[in-house]
Design a protein around this motif. Structure first.
Motif, short mmCIF file in Angstrom:
data_model
loop_
_atom_site.label_atom_id
_atom_site.label_comp_id
_atom_site.label_asym_id
_atom_site.label_seq_id
_atom_site.Cartn_x
_atom_site.Cartn_y
_atom_site.Cartn_z
N ALA A 23 0.81 -1.22 0.00
CA ALA A 23 0.00 0.00 0.00
C ALA A 23 0.84 1.26 0.00
O ALA A 23 0.41 2.29 -0.51
N GLN A 24 2.04 1.20 0.60
CA GLN A 24 2.88 2.39 0.70
C GLN A 24 3.97 2.37 -0.36
O GLN A 24 4.85 1.52 -0.33
N PRO A 25 3.91 3.27 -1.34
CA PRO A 25 4.95 3.28 -2.37
C PRO A 25 6.28 3.76 -1.80
O PRO A 25 6.33 4.57 -0.88
N THR A 26 7.37 3.25 -2.36
CA THR A 26 8.69 3.71 -1.96
C THR A 26 8.92 5.11 -2.54
O THR A 26 8.20 5.57 -3.43
N ALA A 27 9.98 5.77 -2.04
CA ALA A 27 10.30 7.10 -2.56
C ALA A 27 10.60 7.04 -4.05
O ALA A 27 10.18 7.92 -4.81
N ALA A 28 11.32 5.99 -4.47
CA ALA A 28 11.65 5.85 -5.89
C ALA A 28 10.39 5.68 -6.73
O ALA A 28 10.29 6.24 -7.83
N GLU A 29 9.43 4.89 -6.22
CA GLU A 29 8.18 4.69 -6.95
C GLU A 29 7.39 5.99 -7.04
O GLU A 29 6.80 6.31 -8.08
N GLN A 30 7.37 6.75 -5.96
CA GLN A 30 6.65 8.02 -5.98
C GLN A 30 7.31 9.01 -6.92
O GLN A 30 6.63 9.75 -7.64
N HIS A 31 8.65 9.02 -6.95
CA HIS A 31 9.36 9.89 -7.88
C HIS A 31 9.04 9.51 -9.32
O HIS A 31 8.87 10.39 -10.18
N GLN A 32 8.98 8.20 -9.61
CA GLN A 32 8.67 7.76 -10.97
C GLN A 32 7.26 8.16 -11.36
O GLN A 32 7.00 8.58 -12.50
N ARG A 33 6.33 8.06 -10.41
CA ARG A 33 4.95 8.46 -10.67
C ARG A 33 4.88 9.95 -11.02
O ARG A 33 4.19 10.35 -11.96
N MET A 34 5.60 10.77 -10.25
CA MET A 34 5.59 12.21 -10.51
C MET A 34 6.29 12.53 -11.83
O MET A 34 5.89 13.45 -12.55
N ALA A 35 7.33 11.76 -12.15
CA ALA A 35 8.02 11.97 -13.44
C ALA A 35 7.07 11.67 -14.59
O ALA A 35 7.02 12.41 -15.59
N ASP A 36 6.30 10.59 -14.47
CA ASP A 36 5.31 10.26 -15.50
C ASP A 36 4.27 11.37 -15.62
O ASP A 36 3.83 11.71 -16.72
N LEU A 37 3.86 11.91 -14.46
CA LEU A 37 2.87 12.99 -14.47
C LEU A 37 3.45 14.23 -15.16
O LEU A 37 2.79 14.85 -16.01
N PHE A 38 4.67 14.60 -14.81
CA PHE A 38 5.29 15.79 -15.39
C PHE A 38 5.52 15.62 -16.90
O PHE A 38 5.47 16.60 -17.66
N ASN A 39 5.80 14.38 -17.32
CA ASN A 39 5.99 14.13 -18.74
C ASN A 39 4.74 14.47 -19.54
O ASN A 39 4.81 14.88 -20.70
N LYS A 40 3.58 14.25 -18.92
CA LYS A 40 2.31 14.46 -19.61
C LYS A 40 1.72 15.84 -19.35
O LYS A 40 0.72 16.21 -19.96
N LEU A 41 2.34 16.58 -18.45
CA LEU A 41 1.85 17.92 -18.12
C LEU A 41 2.23 18.90 -19.23
O LEU A 41 3.26 18.74 -19.89
N ASP A 42 1.38 19.90 -19.44
CA ASP A 42 1.69 20.94 -20.41
C ASP A 42 3.07 21.54 -20.09
O ASP A 42 3.38 21.85 -18.93
N ARG A 43 3.89 21.69 -21.13
CA ARG A 43 5.26 22.14 -20.91
C ARG A 43 5.31 23.52 -20.26
O ARG A 43 6.14 23.78 -19.39
N GLY A 44 4.40 24.40 -20.65
CA GLY A 44 4.37 25.73 -20.06
C GLY A 44 4.07 25.69 -18.57
O GLY A 44 4.69 26.42 -17.77
N ALA A 45 3.12 24.83 -18.20
CA ALA A 45 2.77 24.70 -16.79
C ALA A 45 3.94 24.13 -15.98
O ALA A 45 4.21 24.58 -14.86
#
Length: 351
Positions: free
Chosen positions: A206-228
């Motif tokens: 249930a609790q993601p590791t720091a590395a897993e959370q970082h990867q999740r945020m990286a995936d999110l940022f990859n799909k986020l509008d570049r300007g934002a």
């Protein structure tokens, strides 16, 4: 292979009619395979996915003796072929023989093991195998080497291959040696292991590791509008510099595609549909465009340039969507080991 045993009964008095047996869909399909035989049954089963194969095999394993009347009822389209025949007998051995005629041995073993085991146990090991290799390794480090070997014997081999190095050289060697020598684990011991996993697995997963959370945020940022992303980046670099740096190292942007080998880049360009490629390049830097064009043969390069020049105005969201599609396709090819992505993770560094 004889997949059907004909059963005939000759009596002077007509036997009382047995109650009609109610069959499920998978049971009817199993009867069809048994009647078709190995060659035709194998060809037909190749059209099914793994889940359908499991359901048909499970049904076949438990069919037992099927009367001729039931067979004719299920196979109404084949009545003429069955006029001189009778019933069929389904068994685990028959199902196994049919599977081995059309699937690789490792896949057959996985399906048969899945059929033998209780549903609860199958779910348990599937859920455990689905955890991050870091979570599994951290969980196992506190266990005895023999227990680790017993657990990993039930885990998918591709997961085990990632987990073992995380245990450390000495422990890894000990566990592998025990796995090689592994004999049947006593039922009561395996039950204790499964009960421990059942109680711990939910909290562990249930609790993601720091590395897993970082990867999740990286995936999110990859799909986020570049300007934002560019607008928020300075604040994040100030407030959480270490974490944000780790996330950026895991990010893989459209511009990073130019770091691929030319053949890999060309494969991505060939695989995306419609006008995805020219739309994506309209929003790319000149250096990125040049790298993409250089990876193509002359004729294809000229056609792409012409298509880009004749395109009408393109909205930013269309460019972002096209670039995201190409990135997703690149990740799919990487997951299938068809290309290698130039990620910034330490584990991918060359020595």
């Amino acid at each position: 292979m004889a997949v059907a045993n004909v059963q005939r009964t000759t009596t002077s008095d007509p036997a009382p009619q047995a109650p009609r047996r109610k069959l499920t869909g998978p049971q009817k399909a199993a009867i069809l395979f048994l009647c078709l035989g190995e060659k035709r049954g194998s060809a037909l089963m190749q059209q099914l996915d793994d889940d359908e194969i499991q359901r048909v095999t499970r049904a076949m394993s438990g069919l037992g003796s099927i009367s001729a009347e039931t067979v004719e009822q299920v196979l109404s389209d084949f009545v003429e072929d069955m006029t001189n025949g009778g019933g069929v007998v389904g068994s685990f051995a028959v199902a196994e023989s049919l599977l081995r005629s059309l699937l690789p041995g490792e896949q057959v073993e996985a399906i048969l093991k899945d059929i033998r085991g209780p549903l609860k146990e199958r779910d348990l090991w599937a859920r455990f195998s689905g955890l991050s290799e870091n979570v599994i390794a951290n969980y196992l480090k506190g266990e005895h080497d023999q227990t680790i070997a017993a657990i990993l014997t039930n885990v998918k081999t591709d997961v085990v291959a990632k987990v073992l190095p995380l245990l450390g050289p000495e422990k890894m060697n000990s566990v592998v040696e025990r796995m090689i020598r592994m004999e049947a684990v006593p039922h009561h011991m395996m039950r204790q292991i499964e009960e421990s996993l059942q109680s711990d697995i939910i909290n562990a997963g249930a609790q993601p590791t720091a590395a897993e959370q970082h990867q999740r945020m990286a995936d999110l940022f990859n799909k986020l509008d570049r300007g934002a992303f560019d607008a928020m980046a300075p604040a994040l670099e100030t407030s959480i510099p270490d974490a944000f740096a780790a996330i950026k190292a895991k990010m893989f942007t459209f511009e990073d595609l130019v770091k691929l080998e030319p053949m890999d880049l060309a494969r991505i360009m060939r695989g995306v549909p419609g006008n995805t490629l020219p739309t994506a390049l309209r929003g790319a830097s000149q250096d990125a465009r040049d790298a993409f064009l250089a990876a193509l043969p002359g004729r294809s390069r000229d056609m792409l340039i012409e298509e880009m020049e004749t395109m009408g105005p393109v909205r930013r969201r269309e460019v972002t969507s096209a670039q995201a599609l190409m990135l997703d396709y690149a990740r799919t090819l990487a997951d299938e080991d068809q290309i290698s992505l130039p990620l910034g993770d330490d584990e991918d560094e060359m020595y």
